[in-house]
Motif scaffolding. Structure first.
Motif, PDB file in Angstrom:
ATOM      1  N   PRO A  77       0.810  -1.220   0.000  1.00 54.86           N
ATOM      2  CA  PRO A  77       0.000   0.000   0.000  1.00 54.86           C
ATOM      3  C   PRO A  77       0.849   1.278   0.000  1.00 54.86           C
ATOM      4  CG  PRO A  77      -0.990  -1.615   1.440  1.00 54.86           C
ATOM      5  CD  PRO A  77       0.341  -2.173   1.014  1.00 54.86           C
ATOM      6  N   GLU A  78       1.937   1.293   0.759  1.00 54.05           N
ATOM      7  CA  GLU A  78       2.805   2.476   0.758  1.00 54.05           C
ATOM      8  C   GLU A  78       3.411   2.721  -0.611  1.00 54.05           C
ATOM      9  OE1 GLU A  78       5.595   3.645   3.882  1.00 54.05           O
ATOM     10  OE2 GLU A  78       4.755   1.999   5.067  1.00 54.05           O
ATOM     11  N   GLU A  79       3.816   1.661  -1.297  1.00 49.93           N
ATOM     12  CA  GLU A  79       4.374   1.812  -2.647  1.00 49.93           C
ATOM     13  C   GLU A  79       3.327   2.368  -3.605  1.00 49.93           C
ATOM     14  OE1 GLU A  79       7.737  -1.741  -2.580  1.00 49.93           O
ATOM     15  OE2 GLU A  79       5.661  -2.250  -3.071  1.00 49.93           O
ATOM     16  N   SER A 112      -4.923  -2.442   4.674  1.00 46.97           N
ATOM     17  CA  SER A 112      -5.099  -1.109   4.109  1.00 46.97           C
ATOM     18  C   SER A 112      -6.170  -1.134   3.021  1.00 46.97           C
ATOM     19  CB  SER A 112      -3.774  -0.645   3.493  1.00 46.97           C
ATOM     20  OG  SER A 112      -3.921   0.588   2.825  1.00 46.97           O
ATOM     21  N   PRO A 113      -6.866  -0.022   2.825  1.00 47.37           N
ATOM     22  CA  PRO A 113      -7.807   0.046   1.709  1.00 47.37           C
ATOM     23  C   PRO A 113      -7.104   0.299   0.375  1.00 47.37           C
ATOM     24  CG  PRO A 113      -7.851   2.111   2.909  1.00 47.37           C
ATOM     25  CD  PRO A 113      -6.940   1.174   3.667  1.00 47.37           C
ATOM     26  N   VAL A 114      -5.799   0.516   0.420  1.00 42.22           N
ATOM     27  CA  VAL A 114      -5.013   0.790  -0.789  1.00 42.22           C
ATOM     28  C   VAL A 114      -4.384  -0.510  -1.269  1.00 42.22           C
ATOM     29  CG1 VAL A 114      -3.073   2.096  -1.743  1.00 42.22           C
ATOM     30  CG2 VAL A 114      -4.509   3.127   0.034  1.00 42.22           C
ATOM     31  N   CYS A 115      -4.678  -0.866  -2.514  1.00 49.42           N
ATOM     32  CA  CYS A 115      -4.181  -2.129  -3.069  1.00 49.42           C
ATOM     33  C   CYS A 115      -4.046  -1.970  -4.577  1.00 49.42           C
ATOM     34  CB  CYS A 115      -5.164  -3.250  -2.731  1.00 49.42           C
ATOM     35  SG  CYS A 115      -4.626  -4.873  -3.267  1.00 49.42           S
ATOM     36  N   ASP A 116      -3.001  -2.555  -5.143  1.00 47.40           N
ATOM     37  CA  ASP A 116      -2.799  -2.405  -6.590  1.00 47.40           C
ATOM     38  C   ASP A 116      -3.335  -3.562  -7.415  1.00 47.40           C
ATOM     39  OD1 ASP A 116      -0.760  -4.322  -6.052  1.00 47.40           O
ATOM     40  OD2 ASP A 116       0.475  -3.525  -7.668  1.00 47.40           O
ATOM     41  N   ARG A 117      -3.886  -4.568  -6.769  1.00 50.41           N
ATOM     42  CA  ARG A 117      -4.434  -5.693  -7.535  1.00 50.41           C
ATOM     43  C   ARG A 117      -5.753  -5.291  -8.173  1.00 50.41           C
ATOM     44  NH1 ARG A 117      -3.649 -11.619  -5.096  1.00 50.41           N
ATOM     45  NH2 ARG A 117      -5.471 -11.827  -6.407  1.00 50.41           N
ATOM     46  N   PRO A 118      -5.872  -5.448  -9.484  1.00 47.23           N
ATOM     47  CA  PRO A 118      -7.102  -5.040 -10.164  1.00 47.23           C
ATOM     48  C   PRO A 118      -8.309  -5.922  -9.856  1.00 47.23           C
ATOM     49  CG  PRO A 118      -5.600  -6.092 -11.706  1.00 47.23           C
ATOM     50  CD  PRO A 118      -4.858  -5.956 -10.410  1.00 47.23           C
ATOM     51  N   ASP A 119      -8.077  -7.136  -9.348  1.00 50.78           N
ATOM     52  CA  ASP A 119      -9.170  -8.064  -9.078  1.00 50.78           C
ATOM     53  C   ASP A 119      -9.720  -7.936  -7.655  1.00 50.78           C
ATOM     54  OD1 ASP A 119      -6.756  -9.020  -8.032  1.00 50.78           O
ATOM     55  OD2 ASP A 119      -7.302 -11.116  -8.311  1.00 50.78           O
ATOM     56  N   SER A 165      -1.019   0.713   6.535  1.00 53.83           N
ATOM     57  CA  SER A 165       0.006   0.931   5.514  1.00 53.83           C
ATOM     58  C   SER A 165       0.398  -0.369   4.821  1.00 53.83           C
ATOM     59  CB  SER A 165       1.257   1.507   6.172  1.00 53.83           C
ATOM     60  OG  SER A 165       1.854   0.522   7.005  1.00 53.83           O
ATOM     61  N   GLY A 166      -0.142  -1.472   5.328  1.00 50.30           N
ATOM     62  CA  GLY A 166       0.288  -2.787   4.881  1.00 50.30           C
ATOM     63  C   GLY A 166       1.130  -3.467   5.945  1.00 50.30           C
TER      64      GLY A 166
END
Length: 157
Positions: free
Chosen positions: A9-11, A104-111, A130-131
């Motif tokens: 998530p931080e990245e 975290s609510p931030v995630c880069d996985r599109p699925d 933050s993960g």
């Protein structure tokens, strides 16, 4: 998707350019630690709960730390039946670039399906995962919503 391909998530936040800060601290888990160990006010704490469906889709639910997820509402918002939804096991979080205590609510996985409780839209500055359990993100709620692009629903019971 291999773990090495997943950004933390931080990245994701750094890559996005959205302004945020990170607090480093002893590992914490839950509202009590956030309030008492970090001295953060309840009205600014955003928790993220991680669920997984029987067909292996992750669902992230973000809501104020004092709220309780209404599973039926979350399932409807995520487009799955309630029977398909279960809490993710701690070891599954690594597939999202996260660890227990750092969801975290931030995630880069599109699925991944992300759902925010409607009350988040009325929050100002929030503190969220933050993960990692030893780092907390401080970010403006509206910028977090714009970055994540979640479904917005009434999740609290």
């Amino acid at each position: 998707m291999e773990r090495s391909e997943v950004l933390t998530p931080e990245e994701v936040l750094r890559k996005s350019g959205v302004p945020f800060t990170v607090m480093s601290h002893v590992p914490i888990v839950g509202q009590h630690d956030a309030e008492n160990t970090l001295g953060l006010a309840t009205e600014h704490l955003l928790k993220t709960m991680v669920f997984r469906t029987k067909d292996e889709v992750f669902v992230l639910a973000a809501l104020p730390v004092s709220g309780r997820v209404h599973y039926g509402r979350l399932a409807r918002a995520a487009g799955v039946s309630r029977a398909m939804l279960r809490q993710a096991a701690p070891e599954e979080l690594s597939l999202l670039g996260m660890e227990p205590g750092g969801a975290s609510p931030v995630c880069d996985r599109p699925d991944v399906v992300t759902v925010f409780d409607v009350s988040v839209t009325r929050m100002s500055t929030v503190y969220c995962g933050s993960g990692r359990a030893d780092r907390t993100v401080k970010i403006e709620a509206q910028q977090l919503i714009e970055l994540v692009g979640p479904k917005i629903e009434e999740l609290s019971s």
